[in-house]
Design a protein around this motif. Structure first.
Motif, PDB file in Angstrom:
ATOM      1  N   ILE A  47     -13.307  75.657  47.312  1.00  0.00           N
ATOM      2  CA  ILE A  47     -13.057  74.120  47.297  1.00  0.00           C
ATOM      3  C   ILE A  47     -13.620  73.632  48.817  1.00  0.00           C
ATOM      4  O   ILE A  47     -13.620  72.672  48.909  1.00  0.00           O
ATOM      5  N   ILE A  82      -5.499  71.131  50.002  1.00  0.00           N
ATOM      6  CA  ILE A  82      -5.149  71.993  51.081  1.00  0.00           C
ATOM      7  C   ILE A  82      -3.734  71.708  51.677  1.00  0.00           C
ATOM      8  O   ILE A  82      -2.831  72.318  52.145  1.00  0.00           O
ATOM      9  N   THR A  83      -3.626  70.170  51.736  1.00  0.00           N
ATOM     10  CA  THR A  83      -2.647  69.532  52.192  1.00  0.00           C
ATOM     11  C   THR A  83      -1.141  69.812  51.331  1.00  0.00           C
ATOM     12  O   THR A  83      -0.134  70.318  51.966  1.00  0.00           O
ATOM     13  N   PHE A 139      -9.128  68.246  50.167  1.00  0.00           N
ATOM     14  CA  PHE A 139      -8.170  67.826  51.238  1.00  0.00           C
ATOM     15  C   PHE A 139      -6.751  67.774  50.506  1.00  0.00           C
ATOM     16  O   PHE A 139      -5.877  68.235  51.082  1.00  0.00           O
ATOM     17  N   ALA A 171      -0.007  73.571  51.813  1.00  0.00           N
ATOM     18  CA  ALA A 171       0.738  73.762  53.113  1.00  0.00           C
ATOM     19  C   ALA A 171       2.079  73.155  52.748  1.00  0.00           C
ATOM     20  O   ALA A 171       2.999  73.971  53.238  1.00  0.00           O
ATOM     21  N   GLY A 221      -9.962  79.261  47.830  1.00  0.00           N
ATOM     22  CA  GLY A 221     -10.123  78.436  49.061  1.00  0.00           C
ATOM     23  C   GLY A 221     -11.491  78.196  49.633  1.00  0.00           C
ATOM     24  O   GLY A 221     -11.991  77.098  49.950  1.00  0.00           O
ATOM     25  N   VAL A 223      -4.328  72.300  41.711  1.00  0.00           N
ATOM     26  CA  VAL A 223      -5.066  73.415  42.294  1.00  0.00           C
ATOM     27  C   VAL A 223      -3.937  74.061  43.483  1.00  0.00           C
ATOM     28  O   VAL A 223      -4.059  75.224  43.469  1.00  0.00           O
ATOM     29  N   PHE A 235     -10.647  66.265  46.130  1.00  0.00           N
ATOM     30  CA  PHE A 235      -9.538  66.857  46.017  1.00  0.00           C
ATOM     31  C   PHE A 235      -9.224  67.922  46.920  1.00  0.00           C
ATOM     32  O   PHE A 235      -8.188  68.491  46.977  1.00  0.00           O
TER      33      PHE A 235
END
Lengths: 325, 276
Positions: free
Chosen positions: A139, A206-207, A203, A210, A136, A120, A201
């Motif tokens: 999720i 997004i991590t 978390f 980044a 975004g 994702v 998923f």
């Protein structure tokens, strides 16, 4: 992303703002400066010591006692040595049911969560601004769904009588009669898996996203010029520079998925009535509050904590290698 | 568009669609059943056949869910405020000062964050009972502050450390006291981090289940939403309309909250949880 490293000079300045004053005043200022971190820490430390560390010591003490309903009411102690641990470790249930459920589930959940989250994240970096916001937000909805309500919704989706999954499968002619997904250990954990991955998923996505945005564009372009395909570029440039992010994400997911509780406890049969779906956390809770065997339950909880402690130590070592604390 | 580009767009489009269905379907299904007049009797299709508010009215009035919502709100607000103050103070200490036992302190905070609830629930039950706080919201508030504190400290220290030291020095040169500097320089700059940690402590207090179940078991008027929901499940387990209406009432505030703070939450996570 460099957030912790400061130059020693800067630390000295912020730590003793009154430096440079006259003698006695300066000494007093230094004393205040030395006490200040402790004053700031005191409230949090008191709370943590009384309500986290002391309970941790206490659960260890309970685990060496025959601590039942009588003891919990009277507060008496009844030490029996390591009997609780012997009982837990020689219980065939531990080896045939509880550990496989805990460990296999954690492995499957971590693999699926991290794989889906990464896919994702890659997908999101390839989207236009508008669609990235849409995905975004979507999720976020999955992430924001509380574990309790999320679990009930998945139970309803897979409901044996009127669940939408059974209805769709029967409507498609794949099944003749409704199937009870919750009585079988494998399909039970399949639902737990879908539930946990759905919730977990975002978390990871997004991590990792980044992290992906921080990967050097120049290196990727140079590799493309040299003829490296997208898969090769991912494994030779993107993945190595995300190693730290992946390590942390995998270890955190492992810790979370090892101690999944509500998602099992709230499902039909999950609160101890169907013993084939017990995991370490639920087993500990059911023995304690269901059977009033608090000592035995504590021993199981200590075992679970020890497993998590090992994972945590690995986590800390990885963090320490990368960054000063 | 070149054929390769068209193909790429089709694949990406299909993946986005699949993803949106997977992420949004449970939320859609929850709300669709909550507004469906027939969900209680179990006959449901992909779309509600007859829209109604009856499920909500039932859970709020007869189910006592309004009381559970109020209880949860009290607990969540108290936990957010207290743990924000405590973790901000502590994170300034560990991020800005070098002192003895600092590293061991950080390690301790990191380790207690990993402790499973099951290990704490037995001794904390005994402890809260000894304090005579079983079946009270105060007992639960204290417990939730404790479990949200390590994460808050851990996350905020990244934000505190990111505040340029030069700004602090400038404030001191202008003659500001330490507290003055803290209030007018540090606090505004760590606000995004404070928002992110507050979201997490709010969520902890709003969603937590094991402690609420164990410590409020004897007083149904003190139930929080997470365990109040259980009432509609079980004995009349076919009443999915009520369960889903109550679930909607629990989930919507959190979802709205998450979408509003989406950006801050991501940067907070990256600054705090990942990089340390």
């Amino acid at each position: 992303m460099t957030t912790t490293i400061q130059s020693p000079a800067a630390v000295g300045t912020s730590g003793s703002p009154a430096a440079g004053g006259p003698g006695p005043r300066r000494r007093k200022a230094i004393t205040i400066a030395a006490a200040r971190p402790w004053l700031l820490l005191a409230p949090a430390l008191i709370v943590l010591a009384v309500l986290l560390l002391w309970p941790l010591v206490r659960v260890l003490i309970f685990s060496f006692q025959d601590y039942g309903l009588r003891e919990i009411v009277s507060g008496d102690t009844n030490f029996i040595g390591v009997d609780n641990y012997v009982a837990a470790l020689t219980d065939p249930q531990l080896w045939s049911v509880v550990l496989p459920n805990t460990v296999l589930f954690a492995i499957a959940a971590v693999l699926c969560t991290v794989a889906l989250g990464t896919l994702v994240a890659i997908l999101m970096t390839n989207l236009s601004r508008f669609w990235r916001t849409v995905v975004g937000s979507a999720i976020m909805v999955a992430w924001a769904m509380p574990a309790v309500t999320g679990t009930y919704v998945w139970v309803w989706i897979f409901d044996a009588d009127n669940g939408i999954v059974n209805q769709l499968l029967m409507g498609a002619g794949l099944m003749d009669e409704p199937f009870n997904w919750f009585t079988n250990r494998w399909t039970f954990y399949l639902i737990v898996l879908i539930n946990v991955v759905h919730h977990g998923f975002p978390f990871v996505a997004i991590t990792v996203m980044a992290g992906l945005l921080g990967v050097s564009k120049e290196m990727l372009e140079a590799a493309q010029m040299d003829g490296a395909g997208p898969i090769r570029r991912f494994f030779q440039i993107t993945f190595p520079s995300l190693k730290q992010v992946f390590t942390v994400v995998i270890i955190l997911s492992t810790i979370w998925d090892f101690k999944v509780f509500g998602q099992v406890y709230l499902m039909p049969g999950g609160s101890g009535t169907n013993r084939s779906v017990l995991n370490l956390g639920v087993w500990s809770y059911v023995e304690s509050f269901g059977q009033n065997q608090y000592g035995f339950g504590s021993a199981i909880a200590v075992l679970l904590t020890l497993v998590l402690l090992v994972i945590t130590i690995i986590y800390i070592r990885v963090l320490m290698k990368e960054d000063e604390l | 568009m070149t054929p390769a580009r068209v193909r790429r767009n089709v694949i990406v489009g299909a993946l986005v669609t699949l993803l949106l269905v997977f992420t949004l379907f449970p939320a859609y299904w929850m709300m669709s059943s909550a507004f469906d007049a027939n969900a209680a009797s179990g006959s449901t299709g992909l779309f509600p056949s007859e829209l109604t508010l009856d499920n909500f009215i039932y859970v709020l009035n007869d189910g006592g869910f309004a009381v559970f919502l109020r209880n949860s709100l009290i607990v969540a607000v108290a936990v957010v405020v207290c743990s924000a103050v405590l973790s901000l103070l502590a994170s300034v200490a560990v991020a800005r000062f070098r002192f003895k036992f600092r590293t061991s302190m950080l390690l301790m905070i990191l380790i207690v964050q990993m402790v499973p609830m099951e290990a704490l629930v037995i001794p904390l039950f005994v402890q809260v009972r000894d304090l005579q706080l079983l079946n009270t919201l105060l007992g639960l508030i204290i417990v939730y502050i404790t479990i949200s504190l390590p994460f808050g400290i851990w996350m905020l220290r990244g934000f505190v450390a990111a505040v340029p030291v030069e700004l602090e020095e400038a404030a001191f040169l202008d003659g500001a006291s330490w507290w003055r500097m803290f209030r007018s320089v540090m606090l505004p700059l760590v606000m995004p981090g404070l928002v992110a940690t507050s979201v997490f402590s709010f969520i902890t207090a709003w969603n937590e289940f094991i402690f609420a179940m164990t410590m409020l078991g004897g007083a149904s008027d003190k139930y929080t939403v997470a365990i109040g929901l259980k009432q509609f499940f079980g004995e009349n387990s076919n009443d999915w309309g009520s369960v889903m209406a109550a679930s909607t009432l629990i989930t919507l505030p959190v979802m709205i909250f998450f979408i509003i703070v989406q950006g801050k939450l991501s940067s907070g996570l990256v600054a705090g949880a990942v990089k340390g």
